[in-house]
Design a protein around this motif. Structure first.
Motif, PDB file in Angstrom:
ATOM      1  N   VAL A   1       0.836  -1.204   0.000  1.00  0.00           N
ATOM      2  CA  VAL A   1       0.000   0.000   0.000  1.00  0.00           C
ATOM      3  C   VAL A   1       0.871   1.254   0.000  1.00  0.00           C
ATOM      4  CG1 VAL A   1      -1.701   1.314   1.319  1.00  0.00           C
ATOM      5  CG2 VAL A   1      -1.920  -1.170   1.135  1.00  0.00           C
ATOM      6  N   ILE A   2       1.932   1.257   0.809  1.00  0.00           N
ATOM      7  CA  ILE A   2       2.829   2.420   0.867  1.00  0.00           C
ATOM      8  C   ILE A   2       3.456   2.688  -0.489  1.00  0.00           C
ATOM      9  CG2 ILE A   2       5.025   3.241   1.800  1.00  0.00           C
ATOM     10  CD1 ILE A   2       4.285   1.871   4.443  1.00  0.00           C
ATOM     11  N   VAL A   3       3.938   1.633  -1.141  1.00  0.00           N
ATOM     12  CA  VAL A   3       4.604   1.806  -2.443  1.00  0.00           C
ATOM     13  C   VAL A   3       3.632   2.362  -3.481  1.00  0.00           C
ATOM     14  CG1 VAL A   3       5.628   0.539  -4.374  1.00  0.00           C
ATOM     15  CG2 VAL A   3       6.395   0.080  -2.043  1.00  0.00           C
ATOM     16  N   ASP A   4       2.393   1.903  -3.459  1.00  0.00           N
ATOM     17  CA  ASP A   4       1.413   2.392  -4.438  1.00  0.00           C
ATOM     18  C   ASP A   4       0.985   3.827  -4.173  1.00  0.00           C
ATOM     19  OD1 ASP A   4       1.278   0.203  -6.101  1.00  0.00           O
ATOM     20  OD2 ASP A   4      -0.310  -0.785  -4.972  1.00  0.00           O
ATOM     21  N   ARG A   5       1.096   4.293  -2.928  1.00  0.00           N
ATOM     22  CA  ARG A   5       0.609   5.635  -2.604  1.00  0.00           C
ATOM     23  C   ARG A   5       1.711   6.678  -2.473  1.00  0.00           C
ATOM     24  NH1 ARG A   5      -4.170   4.566   1.955  1.00  0.00           N
ATOM     25  NH2 ARG A   5      -5.659   3.611   0.514  1.00  0.00           N
ATOM     26  N   ALA A   6       2.930   6.259  -2.125  1.00  0.00           N
ATOM     27  CA  ALA A   6       4.002   7.223  -1.842  1.00  0.00           C
ATOM     28  C   ALA A   6       4.655   7.712  -3.134  1.00  0.00           C
ATOM     29  CB  ALA A   6       5.056   6.572  -0.944  1.00  0.00           C
ATOM     30  N   PRO A   7       5.227   8.910  -3.122  1.00  0.00           N
ATOM     31  CA  PRO A   7       6.079   9.344  -4.233  1.00  0.00           C
ATOM     32  C   PRO A   7       7.277   8.394  -4.327  1.00  0.00           C
ATOM     33  CG  PRO A   7       5.525  11.185  -2.784  1.00  0.00           C
ATOM     34  CD  PRO A   7       5.107   9.943  -2.079  1.00  0.00           C
ATOM     35  N   LEU A   8       7.405   7.668  -5.438  1.00  0.00           N
ATOM     36  CA  LEU A   8       8.361   6.568  -5.509  1.00  0.00           C
ATOM     37  C   LEU A   8       9.816   7.007  -5.368  1.00  0.00           C
ATOM     38  CD1 LEU A   8       7.194   3.924  -8.152  1.00  0.00           C
ATOM     39  CD2 LEU A   8       7.657   3.616  -5.732  1.00  0.00           C
ATOM     40  N   ARG A   9      10.184   8.110  -6.044  1.00  0.00           N
ATOM     41  CA  ARG A   9      11.576   8.544  -5.953  1.00  0.00           C
ATOM     42  C   ARG A   9      11.921   8.913  -4.524  1.00  0.00           C
ATOM     43  NH1 ARG A   9      13.916  13.736  -9.185  1.00  0.00           N
ATOM     44  NH2 ARG A   9      12.716  14.815  -7.574  1.00  0.00           N
ATOM     45  N   ARG A  10      11.047   9.657  -3.860  1.00  0.00           N
ATOM     46  CA  ARG A  10      11.291  10.055  -2.473  1.00  0.00           C
ATOM     47  C   ARG A  10      11.356   8.827  -1.563  1.00  0.00           C
ATOM     48  NH1 ARG A  10       6.957  14.068  -0.915  1.00  0.00           N
ATOM     49  NH2 ARG A  10       7.799  15.018  -2.805  1.00  0.00           N
ATOM     50  N   LEU A  11      10.494   7.830  -1.825  1.00  0.00           N
ATOM     51  CA  LEU A  11      10.493   6.617  -1.018  1.00  0.00           C
ATOM     52  C   LEU A  11      11.798   5.850  -1.187  1.00  0.00           C
ATOM     53  CD1 LEU A  11       8.922   4.601   0.793  1.00  0.00           C
ATOM     54  CD2 LEU A  11       8.103   3.524  -1.323  1.00  0.00           C
ATOM     55  N   LEU A  12      12.264   5.706  -2.428  1.00  0.00           N
ATOM     56  CA  LEU A  12      13.505   4.966  -2.669  1.00  0.00           C
ATOM     57  C   LEU A  12      14.697   5.643  -1.999  1.00  0.00           C
ATOM     58  CD1 LEU A  12      12.972   4.045  -6.424  1.00  0.00           C
ATOM     59  CD2 LEU A  12      13.246   2.413  -4.556  1.00  0.00           C
ATOM     60  N   VAL A  13      14.755   6.966  -2.090  1.00  0.00           N
ATOM     61  CA  VAL A  13      15.844   7.698  -1.437  1.00  0.00           C
ATOM     62  C   VAL A  13      15.780   7.521   0.076  1.00  0.00           C
ATOM     63  CG1 VAL A  13      16.824   9.984  -1.001  1.00  0.00           C
ATOM     64  CG2 VAL A  13      16.048   9.385  -3.304  1.00  0.00           C
ATOM     65  N   SER A  14      14.587   7.681   0.636  1.00  0.00           N
ATOM     66  CA  SER A  14      14.433   7.594   2.091  1.00  0.00           C
ATOM     67  C   SER A  14      14.790   6.205   2.611  1.00  0.00           C
ATOM     68  CB  SER A  14      12.989   7.940   2.488  1.00  0.00           C
ATOM     69  OG  SER A  14      12.645   9.240   2.059  1.00  0.00           O
ATOM     70  N   VAL A  15      14.308   5.170   1.921  1.00  0.00           N
ATOM     71  CA  VAL A  15      14.579   3.802   2.353  1.00  0.00           C
ATOM     72  C   VAL A  15      16.071   3.490   2.253  1.00  0.00           C
ATOM     73  CG1 VAL A  15      14.245   1.382   1.704  1.00  0.00           C
ATOM     74  CG2 VAL A  15      12.279   2.892   1.890  1.00  0.00           C
ATOM     75  N   GLY A  16      16.704   3.931   1.163  1.00  0.00           N
ATOM     76  CA  GLY A  16      18.139   3.684   1.003  1.00  0.00           C
ATOM     77  C   GLY A  16      18.964   4.362   2.080  1.00  0.00           C
ATOM     78  N   TRP A  17      18.694   5.626   2.321  1.00  0.00           N
ATOM     79  CA  TRP A  17      19.494   6.351   3.315  1.00  0.00           C
ATOM     80  C   TRP A  17      19.143   5.937   4.745  1.00  0.00           C
ATOM     81  CZ3 TRP A  17      19.452  11.845   0.668  1.00  0.00           C
ATOM     82  CH2 TRP A  17      20.418  11.840  -0.346  1.00  0.00           C
ATOM     83  N   ALA A  18      17.939   5.427   4.969  1.00  0.00           N
ATOM     84  CA  ALA A  18      17.594   4.946   6.312  1.00  0.00           C
ATOM     85  C   ALA A  18      18.418   3.722   6.703  1.00  0.00           C
ATOM     86  CB  ALA A  18      16.109   4.615   6.378  1.00  0.00           C
ATOM     87  N   GLN A  19      18.900   2.990   5.695  1.00  0.00           N
ATOM     88  CA  GLN A  19      19.732   1.818   5.978  1.00  0.00           C
ATOM     89  C   GLN A  19      21.063   2.208   6.625  1.00  0.00           C
ATOM     90  OE1 GLN A  19      19.111  -1.391   5.682  1.00  0.00           O
ATOM     91  NE2 GLN A  19      17.930  -1.866   3.843  1.00  0.00           N
TER      92      GLN A  19
END
Length: 439
Positions: A92-110
């Motif tokens: 649900v998050i992936v379908d609703r979130a801005p994808l580029r922002r999500l990918l950046v956030s998830v990567g840097w959160a690691q």
């Protein structure tokens, strides 16, 4: 290259595949496709980092926390379980979130998650709860990124280039699978396992920067306001409705479950079987594992050509069935010529499973509406992720009671049965081709 999956279905399956077009034009276009090259570079970088961590984490647990078999198993399980449990929410998050922002956030959160482990070691404060929590959070973030990437690709690559694009991403991950453990071994040999984890931190910093320069269109929602206003439960129902409606998606889930249950049991017993039952020396076991990497690499190279020659649906069916059948070579090695039989198994399984995975992913992307890709990808990823450890644990429990070879034979039968489900109903070919036409 040959006619794309989007146009291939214009003739009935029995008429044969269309004549291939010159193969170089599509490849050149993809090499100049900036968003795809950014994704390929990120996958190469992060895959190497993850392989280094996969080696360093258990060694660190052994060195600093005196981990035994149960501790090592728990650490491995914590990298998978959160992604399975959270898969509905992730979709649900992936379908609703801005994808580029999500990918950046998830990567840097690691970075702080993984980086907290060597920091704790340097302060002499590493504990089991900390290590398990880091593995769990990192596993959840990795699952989120994987689903987001599968949903991102159809939005930056045209339908006719999805197949070679998926091959390129798989190839980048394959390079990481081959080079990552070697790099990890060298680093752990030079320094303590804890500092080696900083390699993955660096990989995620680079990966986040690469995601940051992806096209801004990925930040635009593909759902309308009414869709985004739905509750999470309603959103999940909408995604599951697609899986119930599309025969290929249901069959993919069933085939993947069977292959991973059987493959998980085989993988969990493989080293023990090769050592105790077959008596393979370490150099032969290492060669057997290297053969799998060769098979995967070959699969990446031939996936686009083979899939277009056979047709998308037929390639999915043939390669899944072939991958399941090759698992019978593992118990067959006990009959003689063990080393050669296992090398043949790894070559064939690596080749067929890779082509199947690429064709399956592309077919799913073509069939699934763009605004539902996150939920569908998350569900199928949960099936893939959950069945591997279940197969490994079940195989180990049964082998302790009836012996390794009977369990390996049964595991191959389960895998083959799962793969066979793709051959029924017979109209599966037509369904895939109609879906490709709609794209």
């Amino acid at each position: 290259m040959g006619s794309s999956p989007a146009t291939e279905p214009s003739v009935p399956p029995e008429s044969g595949p269309p004549a291939p077009a010159p193969p170089d034009r599509g490849s050149r276009q993809l090499r100049r496709h900036r968003p795809l090259m950014l994704l390929v570079t990120e996958q190469l970088t992060s895959s190497v980092g993850r392989q280094v961590t996969a080696l360093a984490l258990p060694l660190l647990a052994i060195a600093h926390l005196s981990a035994g078999p149960m501790g090592a198993s728990a650490l491995m399980a914590m990298t998978y379980v959160p992604g399975v449990l959270l898969s509905p929410l992730i979709g649900v998050i992936v379908d609703r979130a801005p994808l580029r922002r999500l990918l950046v956030s998830v990567g840097w959160a690691q970075v702080p998650v993984i980086g907290s482990v060597p920091l704790a070691v340097s302060l002499d404060g590493l504990t089991w709860p900390h290590l398990l929590a880091a593995a769990a959070v990192s596993g959840a973030l990795t699952s989120t990124q994987s689903v987001a990437l599968q949903s991102c690709l159809p939005r930056v690559v045209p339908p006719e280039q999805l197949l070679p694009a998926n091959s390129s991403l798989t190839g980048a991950r394959t390079v990481g699978l081959i080079g990552g453990p070697a790099l990890g071994g060298i680093l752990v040999g030079i320094v303590d396992p804890a500092p080696a984890l900083l390699v993955e931190c660096a990989a995620y910093v680079v990966g986040g920067a690469l995601f940051l320069v992806l096209p801004a269109v990925l930040n635009k929602s593909v759902n309308d306001a009414d869709a985004n206003a739905k509750s999470r439960v309603d959103a999940l129902r909408e995604g599951l409705a697609v899986i119930r409606r599309e025969t290929l998606l249901r069959r993919q889930a069933l085939a993947a479950a069977g292959l991973n249950l059987g493959g998980g049991a085989g993988s969990g017993l493989f080293v023990l079987y090769a050592d105790r039952e077959l008596g393979l020396p370490p150099w032969q076991l290492g060669t057997v594992y290297a053969a799998y990497a060769v098979g995967m690499g070959t699969g990446v190279l031939v996936a686009t050509t083979a899939t277009r020659a056979l047709g998308m649906a037929r390639a999915i069916q043939v390669c899944a069935l072939g991958a399941g059948a090759t698992l019978f070579l593992i118990p067959a090695a006990s009959l003689g010529l063990a080393f050669g039989v296992l090398v043949l198994y790894e070559l064939l399984f690596g080749l067929l499973a890779t082509v199947w995975s690429i064709a399956m992913t592309t077919g799913r992307q073509l069939i699934t509406p763009t605004h539902l890709l996150g939920r569908v990808n998350a569900f199928l990823q949960a099936v893939l992720t959950a069945t591997l450890p279940v197969g490994a644990f079940a195989g180990g429990w049964l082998a302790s009671r009836v012996g390794i070879v009977p369990v390996l034979t049964g595991a191959a039968a389960v895998a083959l049965a799962g793969a066979s489900s793709l051959w029924f109903p017979r109209d599966l070919l037509a369904e895939v081709e109609r879906a490709a036409e709609r794209s």
